[in-house]
Design an enzyme around this catalytic site. Sequence first.
Site, mmCIF file in Angstrom:
data_model
loop_
_atom_site.group_PDB
_atom_site.id
_atom_site.type_symbol
_atom_site.label_atom_id
_atom_site.label_comp_id
_atom_site.label_asym_id
_atom_site.label_seq_id
_atom_site.Cartn_x
_atom_site.Cartn_y
_atom_site.Cartn_z
ATOM 1 C CG HIS A 58 1.851 -0.565 4.871
ATOM 2 N ND1 HIS A 58 1.682 -1.715 5.615
ATOM 3 C CD2 HIS A 58 0.615 0.002 4.759
ATOM 4 C CE1 HIS A 58 0.408 -1.844 5.954
ATOM 5 N NE2 HIS A 58 -0.261 -0.818 5.443
ATOM 6 C CG HIS A 76 -4.707 2.316 -0.872
ATOM 7 N ND1 HIS A 76 -5.616 1.460 -0.281
ATOM 8 C CD2 HIS A 76 -3.894 2.762 0.129
ATOM 9 C CE1 HIS A 76 -5.347 1.379 1.017
ATOM 10 N NE2 HIS A 76 -4.329 2.160 1.294
ATOM 11 C CG HIS A 126 -5.814 6.540 3.021
ATOM 12 N ND1 HIS A 126 -6.033 6.259 4.343
ATOM 13 C CD2 HIS A 126 -5.161 5.463 2.508
ATOM 14 C CE1 HIS A 126 -5.529 5.066 4.637
ATOM 15 N NE2 HIS A 126 -5.003 4.552 3.540
ATOM 16 C CG ASP A 137 -2.014 -0.999 1.151
ATOM 17 O OD1 ASP A 137 -2.102 -1.714 0.129
ATOM 18 O OD2 ASP A 137 -2.801 -1.096 2.115
#
Length: 272
Positions: free
Chosen positions: A204, A110, A114, A59
């Site tokens: 990540h 993604h 966010h 991510d």
Amino acid sequence: MKIFVVKHKNITLLAGLLAACAIFYAVSYPSAVGAYATDRQLPIYCVEKDQKVCSISFDAAWGNEDTQTLIDILEQYKVKATFFVVGQWVDKYPESVKALSDAGHEVMNHSATHAHYNQLSADEITADVNTCNDKVEAVTGVRPTLIRCPYGEYDDHVVSAIRSIGMEPIQWDVDSLDWKEIPASEITQRVTSKVQPGSIVLFHNAAKHTPEALPSILENLISQGYTIVPISQLIIKGQCGTDYTIDHTGKQLAIQAAPEGSASSAGSSAKQ
């Protein structure tokens, strides 16, 4: 005009019979009742596989300092991964997005900002998803087909909104916990001990110890006989409910087609 008189005794007997039938059904078919009550829309957490194949994913929402290092490590082991990027990250680091794509890695969605999708309407979710898709496509020339929801949060309306625009929400069944900045040795142990055929691993791209842990993880998985592929090559493609299903754990399973000439196959052909 005929008038029918129903005696009180008959009404009592009928009510008793109906109640008995209801109790019998509940006792005889508890699994059906339970399945209906717990029916949910789930993302894909992992995939049913007989072969040793898995995916690793990253991510990308905040920092950028380790991106090229990760690309170099993955290239060393000839592994292609899936990177889920936030639209704002694309705006800030377009050169990194292009570098990921040029290296053969998947660049997927993604979200744009966010945001907490659980707090948004279906229209707001699809607008946010498409905004990120537009930004990724503008840099890579490829429009994302997969998304990882921000914070890993979702509910039925989030998953339905995402699938309504032909995208597939992806979770994970192996969490490296690298975001907690645990030691590289602990990250390695967690991942290598939990990966199974069809697993999706979560990393990540800006986590402190991930570049240190990644080589030993890749060496371990490859030595175990695992082939590591991007998520789009791991999952079963097709129409949900026709070609595949997702069980209560989030595992994607293929639906086996009826053999040629079988009764169900013949019935299916007759309806077409």
